[in-house]
Design a protein around this motif. Structure first.
Motif, mmCIF file in Angstrom:
data_model
loop_
_atom_site.group_PDB
_atom_site.id
_atom_site.type_symbol
_atom_site.label_atom_id
_atom_site.label_comp_id
_atom_site.label_asym_id
_atom_site.label_seq_id
_atom_site.Cartn_x
_atom_site.Cartn_y
_atom_site.Cartn_z
ATOM 1 N N GLY A 116 -0.928 4.548 12.503
ATOM 2 C CA GLY A 116 -0.685 5.287 11.280
ATOM 3 C C GLY A 116 -0.382 6.750 11.491
ATOM 4 N N ILE A 117 -0.181 7.408 10.374
ATOM 5 C CA ILE A 117 0.061 8.849 10.313
ATOM 6 C C ILE A 117 -0.989 9.414 9.375
ATOM 7 N N TRP A 118 -1.674 10.473 9.803
ATOM 8 C CA TRP A 118 -2.658 11.110 8.946
ATOM 9 C C TRP A 118 -2.323 12.587 8.818
ATOM 10 N N THR A 119 -2.377 13.080 7.597
ATOM 11 C CA THR A 119 -2.279 14.516 7.332
ATOM 12 C C THR A 119 -3.335 14.828 6.282
ATOM 13 N N PRO A 120 -3.660 16.082 6.077
ATOM 14 C CA PRO A 120 -4.662 16.409 5.059
ATOM 15 C C PRO A 120 -4.259 16.011 3.630
ATOM 16 N N SER A 121 -2.962 15.783 3.386
ATOM 17 C CA SER A 121 -2.542 15.478 2.017
ATOM 18 C C SER A 121 -1.861 14.117 1.838
ATOM 19 N N TRP A 122 -1.598 13.385 2.920
ATOM 20 C CA TRP A 122 -0.875 12.113 2.831
ATOM 21 C C TRP A 122 -1.171 11.294 4.088
ATOM 22 N N CYS A 123 -1.096 9.976 3.969
ATOM 23 C CA CYS A 123 -1.274 9.140 5.154
ATOM 24 C C CYS A 123 -0.449 7.873 5.052
ATOM 25 N N LEU A 124 -0.221 7.261 6.189
ATOM 26 C CA LEU A 124 0.421 5.957 6.300
ATOM 27 C C LEU A 124 -0.462 5.122 7.202
ATOM 28 N N ASN A 125 -0.828 3.942 6.735
ATOM 29 C CA ASN A 125 -1.686 3.055 7.511
ATOM 30 C C ASN A 125 -0.934 1.742 7.713
ATOM 31 N N ARG A 126 -0.512 1.495 8.955
ATOM 32 C CA ARG A 126 0.212 0.266 9.266
ATOM 33 C C ARG A 126 -0.831 -0.798 9.586
ATOM 34 N N ILE A 127 -1.098 -1.643 8.629
ATOM 35 C CA ILE A 127 -2.160 -2.645 8.722
ATOM 36 C C ILE A 127 -1.744 -3.816 9.609
ATOM 37 N N ASP A 128 -0.494 -4.258 9.495
ATOM 38 C CA ASP A 128 0.053 -5.337 10.310
ATOM 39 C C ASP A 128 1.138 -4.736 11.204
ATOM 40 N N VAL A 129 0.763 -4.395 12.431
ATOM 41 C CA VAL A 129 1.680 -3.718 13.346
ATOM 42 C C VAL A 129 2.852 -4.616 13.716
ATOM 43 N N GLU A 130 2.587 -5.870 13.958
ATOM 44 C CA GLU A 130 3.634 -6.796 14.388
ATOM 45 C C GLU A 130 4.775 -6.886 13.369
ATOM 46 N N ARG A 131 4.443 -6.891 12.089
ATOM 47 C CA ARG A 131 5.454 -7.008 11.033
ATOM 48 C C ARG A 131 5.751 -5.663 10.362
ATOM 49 N N SER A 132 5.131 -4.591 10.852
ATOM 50 C CA SER A 132 5.284 -3.247 10.265
ATOM 51 C C SER A 132 5.027 -3.255 8.762
ATOM 52 N N ARG A 133 3.875 -3.754 8.402
ATOM 53 C CA ARG A 133 3.451 -3.766 7.006
ATOM 54 C C ARG A 133 2.250 -2.858 6.847
ATOM 55 N N GLY A 134 2.201 -2.183 5.725
ATOM 56 C CA GLY A 134 1.067 -1.319 5.487
ATOM 57 C C GLY A 134 1.142 -0.656 4.138
ATOM 58 N N VAL A 135 0.438 0.454 4.037
ATOM 59 C CA VAL A 135 0.360 1.190 2.789
ATOM 60 C C VAL A 135 0.364 2.679 3.107
ATOM 61 N N CYS A 136 0.905 3.464 2.184
ATOM 62 C CA CYS A 136 0.910 4.912 2.385
ATOM 63 C C CYS A 136 0.691 5.599 1.039
ATOM 64 N N GLY A 137 0.256 6.844 1.105
ATOM 65 C CA GLY A 137 0.075 7.593 -0.123
ATOM 66 C C GLY A 137 -0.859 8.779 0.024
ATOM 67 N N ARG A 138 -1.108 9.405 -1.108
ATOM 68 C CA ARG A 138 -1.946 10.611 -1.151
ATOM 69 C C ARG A 138 -3.386 10.316 -1.542
ATOM 70 N N GLU A 139 -3.705 9.078 -1.846
ATOM 71 C CA GLU A 139 -5.036 8.723 -2.336
ATOM 72 C C GLU A 139 -6.121 9.179 -1.350
ATOM 73 N N PRO A 140 -7.091 9.969 -1.819
ATOM 74 C CA PRO A 140 -8.137 10.474 -0.923
ATOM 75 C C PRO A 140 -8.917 9.375 -0.196
ATOM 76 N N ALA A 141 -9.223 8.272 -0.872
ATOM 77 C CA ALA A 141 -10.004 7.206 -0.232
ATOM 78 C C ALA A 141 -9.238 6.596 0.936
ATOM 79 N N GLY A 142 -7.948 6.393 0.791
ATOM 80 C CA GLY A 142 -7.133 5.845 1.872
ATOM 81 C C GLY A 142 -7.031 6.807 3.046
ATOM 82 N N ARG A 143 -6.840 8.090 2.739
ATOM 83 C CA ARG A 143 -6.770 9.096 3.813
ATOM 84 C C ARG A 143 -8.101 9.181 4.549
ATOM 85 N N ARG A 144 -9.183 9.168 3.801
ATOM 86 C CA ARG A 144 -10.513 9.266 4.407
ATOM 87 C C ARG A 144 -10.796 8.055 5.298
ATOM 88 N N ALA A 145 -10.452 6.848 4.824
ATOM 89 C CA ALA A 145 -10.709 5.635 5.608
ATOM 90 C C ALA A 145 -9.921 5.652 6.921
#
Length: 168
Positions: A116-145
């Motif tokens: 994934g990519i983490w920044t203080p204001s946005w993140c991208l979390n690639r949950i399934d690396v093989e298929r390049s699937r995931g979620v991204c956004g500014r949501e604090p809970a997602g960035r924190r996790a």
């Protein structure tokens, strides 16, 4: 700043599916880093084999973002693909070694490095690396996790991927 709102909304939000979407989101993130003067970026992946880090556009965006006082963390299990496939990134990393911290977290019993990519204001979390699937956004809970998973790996990580190799 009036442009901040516009720049922030240009970042992708929500689920993504596929390598093309993942790579487009990486490009968008680095463009936002330049536009919004992000101070910190963390890229994390077990091996970075399918990241487009060798592309000229990525190198140009990183060069435009780079400045003293910035922090760039690269976390992986291994860095063997960089010399072979990401030559432009390797060159940028050598020039900006004073702001780049490369760490490896690999070994029995150690946590799995997230993708994934983490920044203080946005993140991208690639949950399934093989298929390049995931979620991204500014949501604090997602960035924190994502940051908690990265920090757990960093606690066990060792310095890796030196900017230069010194020998006798």
């Amino acid at each position: 700043m009036p442009n901040e709102e516009v720049d922030t909304t240009s970042l992708p939000e929500g689920p993504f599916d596929g390598r093309h979407a993942f790579q487009a989101h990486l490009h968008a993130a680095l463009a936002a880093a330049v536009q919004q003067n992000w101070r910190e970026i963390v890229l994390s992946d077990p091996g970075f084999g399918d990241w487009p880090l060798g592309e000229r556009a990525i190198a140009d965006a990183l060069q435009a973002w780079s400045a003293n006082g910035r922090s760039f963390v690269l976390l992986a299990q291994r860095f063997d693909v960089f010399e072979r496939e990401h030559a432009r990134f390797v060159h940028w990393r050598r020039m900006w070694s004073h702001i780049v911290d490369c760490r490896a977290c690999e070994g029995p019993g150690l946590p799995q490095v997230p993708s994934g990519i983490w920044t203080p204001s946005w993140c991208l979390n690639r949950i399934d690396v093989e298929r390049s699937r995931g979620v991204c956004g500014r949501e604090p809970a997602g960035r924190r996790a994502l940051r908690e998973r990265i920090d757990e790996c960093l606690r066990h990580a060792r310095p890796a991927f030196p900017a230069s190799t010194l020998g006798l």
